[in-house]
Design a protein around this motif. Sequence first.
Motif, PDB file in Angstrom:
ATOM      1  N   ILE A 147       0.865  -1.194   0.000  1.00 50.18           N
ATOM      2  CA  ILE A 147       0.000   0.000   0.000  1.00 50.18           C
ATOM      3  C   ILE A 147       0.891   1.231   0.000  1.00 50.18           C
ATOM      4  N   GLY A 148       0.977   1.922  -1.145  1.00 49.26           N
ATOM      5  CA  GLY A 148       1.825   3.107  -1.255  1.00 49.26           C
ATOM      6  C   GLY A 148       3.068   2.825  -2.080  1.00 49.26           C
ATOM      7  N   LEU A 195      -1.206  -0.921  -4.371  1.00 47.21           N
ATOM      8  CA  LEU A 195      -2.353  -0.014  -4.306  1.00 47.21           C
ATOM      9  C   LEU A 195      -1.858   1.389  -3.990  1.00 47.21           C
ATOM     10  N   GLY A 208       2.128  15.111  -1.014  1.00 44.04           N
ATOM     11  CA  GLY A 208       1.416  14.772  -2.240  1.00 44.04           C
ATOM     12  C   GLY A 208       1.164  13.282  -2.351  1.00 44.04           C
ATOM     13  N   VAL A 264       8.784  14.946  -5.738  1.00 47.01           N
ATOM     14  CA  VAL A 264       9.159  16.362  -5.628  1.00 47.01           C
ATOM     15  C   VAL A 264      10.376  16.559  -4.729  1.00 47.01           C
ATOM     16  N   ALA A 278      18.532  14.575  -2.314  1.00 46.47           N
ATOM     17  CA  ALA A 278      19.751  14.521  -1.495  1.00 46.47           C
ATOM     18  C   ALA A 278      19.666  13.232  -0.688  1.00 46.47           C
ATOM     19  N   GLY A 289      12.159  20.256  -4.887  1.00 45.67           N
ATOM     20  CA  GLY A 289      10.785  20.698  -4.630  1.00 45.67           C
ATOM     21  C   GLY A 289       9.878  20.590  -5.845  1.00 45.67           C
ATOM     22  N   LYS A 346      -7.457   3.952  -2.975  1.00 41.90           N
ATOM     23  CA  LYS A 346      -7.183   4.374  -1.591  1.00 41.90           C
ATOM     24  C   LYS A 346      -7.603   3.284  -0.613  1.00 41.90           C
ATOM     25  N   HIS A 348       9.707  15.535   5.973  1.00 39.36           N
ATOM     26  CA  HIS A 348      10.599  14.535   6.577  1.00 39.36           C
ATOM     27  C   HIS A 348       9.902  13.724   7.679  1.00 39.36           C
ATOM     28  N   GLY A 356       8.716   5.537   6.264  1.00 38.45           N
ATOM     29  CA  GLY A 356       9.452   6.287   7.287  1.00 38.45           C
ATOM     30  C   GLY A 356       8.962   6.045   8.708  1.00 38.45           C
ATOM     31  N   ASN A 397      18.871  14.080   5.688  1.00 37.09           N
ATOM     32  CA  ASN A 397      17.606  13.746   5.025  1.00 37.09           C
ATOM     33  C   ASN A 397      17.302  12.244   5.168  1.00 37.09           C
ATOM     34  N   LEU A 406      17.149   7.982   2.029  1.00 40.98           N
ATOM     35  CA  LEU A 406      18.023   6.842   1.725  1.00 40.98           C
ATOM     36  C   LEU A 406      17.884   5.761   2.793  1.00 40.98           C
TER      37      LEU A 406
HETATM   38  C1  LIG Z   1       9.651  19.142  -1.180  1.00 33.27           C
HETATM   39  C2  LIG Z   1      10.309  17.915  -0.594  1.00 33.27           C
HETATM   40  C3  LIG Z   1      11.684  17.768  -0.687  1.00 33.27           C
HETATM   41  C4  LIG Z   1      12.300  16.650  -0.123  1.00 33.27           C
HETATM   42  N1  LIG Z   1      13.648  16.488  -0.304  1.00 33.27           N
HETATM   43  C5  LIG Z   1      14.249  15.394   0.197  1.00 33.27           C
HETATM   44  C6  LIG Z   1      15.627  15.156  -0.039  1.00 33.27           C
HETATM   45  O1  LIG Z   1      16.298  15.915  -0.728  1.00 33.27           O
HETATM   46  N2  LIG Z   1      16.185  14.049   0.508  1.00 33.27           N
HETATM   47  C7  LIG Z   1      15.463  13.161   1.265  1.00 33.27           C
HETATM   48  O2  LIG Z   1      16.040  12.192   1.753  1.00 33.27           O
HETATM   49  N3  LIG Z   1      14.150  13.348   1.461  1.00 33.27           N
HETATM   50  C8  LIG Z   1      13.527  14.428   0.950  1.00 33.27           C
HETATM   51  N4  LIG Z   1      12.180  14.599   1.129  1.00 33.27           N
HETATM   52  C9  LIG Z   1      11.442  13.602   1.929  1.00 33.27           C
HETATM   53  C10 LIG Z   1      11.072  12.373   1.123  1.00 33.27           C
HETATM   54  O3  LIG Z   1      10.254  12.715   0.049  1.00 33.27           O
HETATM   55  C11 LIG Z   1      10.386  11.388   2.063  1.00 33.27           C
HETATM   56  O4  LIG Z   1      11.308  11.071   3.107  1.00 33.27           O
HETATM   57  C12 LIG Z   1       9.986  10.088   1.413  1.00 33.27           C
HETATM   58  O5  LIG Z   1       9.261  10.276   0.221  1.00 33.27           O
HETATM   59  C13 LIG Z   1       9.138   9.292   2.396  1.00 33.27           C
HETATM   60  O6  LIG Z   1       8.909   8.008   1.890  1.00 33.27           O
HETATM   61  P1  LIG Z   1       7.688   7.139   2.407  1.00 33.27           P
HETATM   62  O7  LIG Z   1       7.680   5.884   1.644  1.00 33.27           O
HETATM   63  O8  LIG Z   1       7.736   7.096   3.894  1.00 33.27           O
HETATM   64  O9  LIG Z   1       6.374   8.009   2.054  1.00 33.27           O
HETATM   65  P2  LIG Z   1       5.897   8.675   0.688  1.00 33.27           P
HETATM   66  O10 LIG Z   1       7.022   8.879  -0.241  1.00 33.27           O
HETATM   67  O11 LIG Z   1       5.081   9.850   1.065  1.00 33.27           O
HETATM   68  O12 LIG Z   1       4.961   7.564   0.030  1.00 33.27           O
HETATM   69  C14 LIG Z   1       3.727   7.198   0.591  1.00 33.27           C
HETATM   70  C15 LIG Z   1       2.816   6.737  -0.529  1.00 33.27           C
HETATM   71  O13 LIG Z   1       1.671   6.096   0.017  1.00 33.27           O
HETATM   72  C16 LIG Z   1       0.494   6.542  -0.673  1.00 33.27           C
HETATM   73  N5  LIG Z   1      -0.624   6.364   0.256  1.00 33.27           N
HETATM   74  C17 LIG Z   1      -0.797   6.969   1.462  1.00 33.27           C
HETATM   75  N6  LIG Z   1      -1.913   6.526   2.059  1.00 33.27           N
HETATM   76  C18 LIG Z   1      -2.482   5.610   1.217  1.00 33.27           C
HETATM   77  C19 LIG Z   1      -3.655   4.818   1.270  1.00 33.27           C
HETATM   78  N7  LIG Z   1      -4.475   4.864   2.327  1.00 33.27           N
HETATM   79  N8  LIG Z   1      -3.932   4.005   0.221  1.00 33.27           N
HETATM   80  C20 LIG Z   1      -3.112   3.941  -0.856  1.00 33.27           C
HETATM   81  N9  LIG Z   1      -1.963   4.689  -0.959  1.00 33.27           N
HETATM   82  C21 LIG Z   1      -1.659   5.505   0.070  1.00 33.27           C
HETATM   83  C22 LIG Z   1       0.818   7.989  -1.010  1.00 33.27           C
HETATM   84  O14 LIG Z   1       0.027   8.468  -2.072  1.00 33.27           O
HETATM   85  C23 LIG Z   1       2.295   7.888  -1.390  1.00 33.27           C
HETATM   86  O15 LIG Z   1       2.476   7.549  -2.748  1.00 33.27           O
HETATM   87  C24 LIG Z   1      11.528  15.684   0.560  1.00 33.27           C
HETATM   88  C25 LIG Z   1      10.133  15.824   0.627  1.00 33.27           C
HETATM   89  C26 LIG Z   1       9.531  16.924   0.052  1.00 33.27           C
HETATM   90  C27 LIG Z   1       8.020  17.047   0.139  1.00 33.27           C
END
Ligand SMILES: Cc1cc2nc3c(=O)[nH]c(=O)nc-3n(C[C@H](O)[C@H](O)[C@H](O)COP(=O)(O)OP(=O)(O)OC[C@H]3O[C@@H](n4cnc5c(N)ncnc54)[C@H](O)[C@@H]3O)c2cc1C
Length: 512
Positions: free
Chosen positions: A10-11, A33, A76, A85, A89, A200, A232, A448, A481, A491, A494
């Motif tokens: 999921i995600g 999904l 997003g 976006v 880094a 961004g 969703k 973050h 995360g 950040n 990674l």
């Molecule tokens: C502007 C910006 C700049 C950044 N720059 C950096 C950087 O330079 N270096 C760095 O290390 N990190 C950076 N980050 C942070 C980085 O984007 C996040 O740490 C990372 O994307 C988190 O990964 P994740 O898998 O935890 O969550 P996400 O990447 O947010 O993925 C979660 C996914 O789950 C989906 N989802 C959520 N709920 C549901 C649901 N109920 N059903 C189905 N799908 C669902 C969402 O749509 C999304 O696609 C930045 C973030 C932003 C916004």
Amino acid sequence: MADTYDIIIIGTGAGGGTLLHKLRNSGKKILVLERGGFLPREKENWNSKEVFQNERYHTKEVWKTAEGKDLHPGTGYWVGGNTKVYGAALFRLRERDFEKVEHAGGISPEWPLKYKDYEPYYTEAEKLYCVHGKMGIDPTEPFRSGEYPFPHLSHEPRIQELHDHLVHRGHQPFYMPIAVKLNEADRLNSECIRCNTCDGYPCMIHAKSDADINCVRPSLANDNVTLLTGAKVERLVTTANGKEIDYIEVTYNDEPVRFKASIVVVAGGAINSAALLLKSADDNHPQGLANSSGQVGRNFMKHLSAAMLGLSTTPNPTKFQKTLAVNDYYWGEPGFAFPMGHIQLLGKSDKDQISPDAPAITPGFVLSEMASHSIDWWFTSEDLPVPDNRVQIANGQIHLDYKVNNTEGFERLINRWKHVLGEIYTGHIFLDHGIYLSKDIPLAGVAHQVGTCRFGTDPATTVLDIHCKTHDIENLYVVDGSFFPSIGAVNPSLTIMANALRVGEHLMDLLG
Ligand SMILES: Cc1cc2nc3c(=O)[nH]c(=O)nc-3n(C[C@H](O)[C@H](O)[C@H](O)COP(=O)(O)OP(=O)(O)OC[C@H]3O[C@@H](n4cnc5c(N)ncnc54)[C@H](O)[C@@H]3O)c2cc1C
């Protein structure tokens, strides 16, 4: 009847997308999904007014703060999650980040696994995401089993000049580890064009390594992988004894649908994953799924972070500015024996990016002049895990309670850096917090987000075991995360990616 799979993910962000890539050749039937769609390629991708002022790629969802105020989160929902976006880094945590560390504001807890456990997966993740860098310069760099997979990105002249001044004064700036597809020896045939619309922004030409381009799309070539976008997940439903996920409820094309799998992986990002577990409360789990410890949603962290515009009389024509970082104060400085944090360059700002933080009466040409004469900085320090900083659900809506902590090292870091830069450049002017164009990132800046389902060995105090399986539910994992026991100051992505690769390896062993 629900369609049945071996694994449901999921995600599709840094966690889910990376895990999918790891599992794609397992031969297992995988359903992915994703509530969002593919982020459109359009001219607005690189329009800073659209991206930063109109928040074109942010959800329109409204959350609530602890005070009951509306919160418009800077997050997003897309294939690739927030990596679409991100600034790309991609840093490793330091060895000491995995240990118990005393900060001015309290204790950063020890992790159940150590840096050495992650090193091979950091190496694998850097390859998967095409990270450019150069080892041996950053004074806090952890042990590396090898050089970065791609050579460092060069500084443009203004940044090289800054670098040389810093080195001359005894500082140790290093090349930012950056995940883009660029061969500087062959720029004509490279995908990345070193533009100023990277950090961004979505990458219109798909030259930034993100979870969509590097992981999800390549995985879709496999027949065993099915991706549903606009799907969703609303609720996870357990078996009668409450020990396993029986099926999951999804809104897909505005219709309710059910799916089943032997293993269910939640990877919705730290806030949405916790929200989904809490929303799925049932008679066996009245506090929410996997929440016998009461820890789901707690210990939310997001970094103390600030952006600063360093104004100078010298123009800064740099396009791709995100090439330099400094960790000289990561663990403190003489007279302050506590961690302070990390400094890096931001993507080059323009007038539309800085105008929301300027007084409304500031004329456009002034903003343009300021942007073209600034070097843009980003500071991150560790916020500590606190149980009351938490995600909750009320009437189906996300509530985010967060009070900043551990600010002393953070403020010291920013002041120290202003002082350092002030010594380098005569005629250098900095606009400070509360004046304008330099600001602490507010709560809506959840970029973050981590920590809401921390992992560990004790089911009484943690949500996940060391394989990121929930202690309470046999076939339920959280791989994003959420698992961080502490955030460190670099950040986070990674580490999320490396962890997903580590858990992926475990799942492959488990499923045979
Ligand atoms: C502007 C910006 C700049 C950044 N720059 C950096 C950087 O330079 N270096 C760095 O290390 N990190 C950076 N980050 C942070 C980085 O984007 C996040 O740490 C990372 O994307 C988190 O990964 P994740 O898998 O935890 O969550 P996400 O990447 O947010 O993925 C979660 C996914 O789950 C989906 N989802 C959520 N709920 C549901 C649901 N109920 N059903 C189905 N799908 C669902 C969402 O749509 C999304 O696609 C930045 C973030 C932003 C916004």
